[in-house]
Scaffold this motif. Structure first.
Motif, PDB file in Angstrom:
ATOM      1  N   LEU A 273       0.838  -1.201   0.000  1.00 37.02           N
ATOM      2  CA  LEU A 273       0.000   0.000   0.000  1.00 37.02           C
ATOM      3  C   LEU A 273       0.872   1.250   0.000  1.00 37.02           C
ATOM      4  N   PHE A 274       0.591   2.137  -0.942  1.00 38.33           N
ATOM      5  CA  PHE A 274       1.296   3.410  -0.976  1.00 38.33           C
ATOM      6  C   PHE A 274       1.073   4.156   0.336  1.00 38.33           C
ATOM      7  N   SER A 275      -0.138   4.087   0.851  1.00 33.61           N
ATOM      8  CA  SER A 275      -0.470   4.817   2.085  1.00 33.61           C
ATOM      9  C   SER A 275       0.318   4.322   3.291  1.00 33.61           C
ATOM     10  N   SER A 276       0.821   3.105   3.242  1.00 36.23           N
ATOM     11  CA  SER A 276       1.619   2.609   4.371  1.00 36.23           C
ATOM     12  C   SER A 276       3.079   3.054   4.260  1.00 36.23           C
ATOM     13  N   VAL A 277       3.540   3.352   3.059  1.00 41.92           N
ATOM     14  CA  VAL A 277       4.926   3.771   2.846  1.00 41.92           C
ATOM     15  C   VAL A 277       5.054   5.300   2.898  1.00 41.92           C
ATOM     16  N   TYR A 278       4.018   5.999   2.495  1.00 44.72           N
ATOM     17  CA  TYR A 278       4.028   7.460   2.451  1.00 44.72           C
ATOM     18  C   TYR A 278       4.472   8.100   3.772  1.00 44.72           C
ATOM     19  N   PRO A 279       3.931   7.671   4.927  1.00 39.63           N
ATOM     20  CA  PRO A 279       4.403   8.276   6.189  1.00 39.63           C
ATOM     21  C   PRO A 279       5.888   8.013   6.442  1.00 39.63           C
ATOM     22  N   LEU A 280       6.396   6.915   5.941  1.00 39.04           N
ATOM     23  CA  LEU A 280       7.821   6.606   6.111  1.00 39.04           C
ATOM     24  C   LEU A 280       8.682   7.553   5.282  1.00 39.04           C
TER      25      LEU A 280
ATOM     26  N   THR B  67       4.754  11.938 -10.534  1.00 36.17           N
ATOM     27  CA  THR B  67       3.530  11.254 -10.966  1.00 36.17           C
ATOM     28  C   THR B  67       2.514  12.118 -11.707  1.00 36.17           C
ATOM     29  N   GLY B  68       2.598  13.425 -11.550  1.00 37.27           N
ATOM     30  CA  GLY B  68       1.603  14.299 -12.161  1.00 37.27           C
ATOM     31  C   GLY B  68       0.373  14.514 -11.295  1.00 37.27           C
ATOM     32  N   TYR B  69       0.307  13.863 -10.129  1.00 34.86           N
ATOM     33  CA  TYR B  69      -0.819  14.111  -9.228  1.00 34.86           C
ATOM     34  C   TYR B  69      -0.736  15.537  -8.704  1.00 34.86           C
ATOM     35  N   ASP B  70      -1.909  16.129  -8.437  1.00 39.43           N
ATOM     36  CA  ASP B  70      -1.942  17.354  -7.655  1.00 39.43           C
ATOM     37  C   ASP B  70      -2.175  16.930  -6.204  1.00 39.43           C
ATOM     38  N   GLN B  71      -2.238  17.879  -5.304  1.00 37.97           N
ATOM     39  CA  GLN B  71      -2.369  17.549  -3.880  1.00 37.97           C
ATOM     40  C   GLN B  71      -3.654  16.779  -3.598  1.00 37.97           C
ATOM     41  N   VAL B  72      -4.731  17.157  -4.267  1.00 39.84           N
ATOM     42  CA  VAL B  72      -6.021  16.479  -4.066  1.00 39.84           C
ATOM     43  C   VAL B  72      -5.943  15.033  -4.557  1.00 39.84           C
ATOM     44  N   GLY B  73      -5.360  14.839  -5.720  1.00 43.12           N
ATOM     45  CA  GLY B  73      -5.222  13.492  -6.273  1.00 43.12           C
ATOM     46  C   GLY B  73      -4.329  12.608  -5.422  1.00 43.12           C
ATOM     47  N   LEU B  74      -3.250  13.194  -4.919  1.00 41.66           N
ATOM     48  CA  LEU B  74      -2.349  12.459  -4.037  1.00 41.66           C
ATOM     49  C   LEU B  74      -3.087  12.034  -2.774  1.00 41.66           C
TER      50      LEU B  74
ATOM     51  N   ASP C 184      -6.073   8.144   0.773  1.00 43.49           N
ATOM     52  CA  ASP C 184      -7.342   7.819   1.429  1.00 43.49           C
ATOM     53  C   ASP C 184      -7.931   6.499   0.918  1.00 43.49           C
ATOM     54  N   GLN C 185      -7.735   6.209  -0.362  1.00 39.25           N
ATOM     55  CA  GLN C 185      -8.260   4.982  -0.969  1.00 39.25           C
ATOM     56  C   GLN C 185      -7.400   3.757  -0.668  1.00 39.25           C
ATOM     57  N   LYS C 186      -6.263   3.997   0.011  1.00 40.06           N
ATOM     58  CA  LYS C 186      -5.317   2.915   0.332  1.00 40.06           C
ATOM     59  C   LYS C 186      -4.899   2.159  -0.932  1.00 40.06           C
ATOM     60  N   ALA C 187      -4.516   2.952  -1.924  1.00 45.92           N
ATOM     61  CA  ALA C 187      -4.090   2.387  -3.210  1.00 45.92           C
ATOM     62  C   ALA C 187      -2.792   1.604  -3.054  1.00 45.92           C
ATOM     63  N   THR C 188      -2.697   0.508  -3.776  1.00 46.38           N
ATOM     64  CA  THR C 188      -1.434  -0.211  -3.857  1.00 46.38           C
ATOM     65  C   THR C 188      -0.487   0.607  -4.721  1.00 46.38           C
ATOM     66  N   PHE C 189       0.798   0.277  -4.683  1.00 48.37           N
ATOM     67  CA  PHE C 189       1.737   0.958  -5.578  1.00 48.37           C
ATOM     68  C   PHE C 189       1.338   0.734  -7.028  1.00 48.37           C
TER      69      PHE C 189
END
Length: 116
Positions: A10-17, A40-47, A52-57
């Protein structure tokens, strides 16, 4: 290189690291977000949505608006592998991100990290 695990991590589990690594070295969450958005081209909202969606990498990079065209300028070794020689596309993108966060933590200037 065993890559199967990266697809389901999960990206969300690595992001805080990533943030923790940067902040330990006197850098900021804003700088981490800037790097991720540049890559990645994401804006802050997309990131935030991906977090929040707990997306995998796999999902995180598949849904990325646009991988930056200067990623070919990211070179060097991360986890014992040259990032430019990694053949698996997803693993290479994850390692690009790891490399950029490492550069941030090592005190490199943002202009150099973002290959401008």
């Amino acid at each position: 290189m065993n890559t199967a695990r990266i697809y389901h991590m999960l990206f969300s589990s690595v992001y805080p690291l990533y943030i923790q690594k940067a902040e330990k070295k006197g850098r900021s969450k804003t700088e981490v977000d800037t790097i991720i958005c540049w890559l990645t081209g994401y804006d802050q909202v997309g990131l935030q949505h991906q977090i929040d969606q707990k997306a995998t990498f796999e999902t995180f990079f598949k849904e990325a608006p646009q991988i930056h065209p200067n990623t070919n300028k990211i070179t060097g070794v991360i986890c014992g592998y040259r990032v430019e020689d990694i053949e698996d596309d997803l693993v290479q993108k994850v390692r690009y991100l790891d490399k950029l966060i490492d550069e941030l933590a090592k005190g490199k200037a943002m202009e150099k990290i973002l290959r401008t």
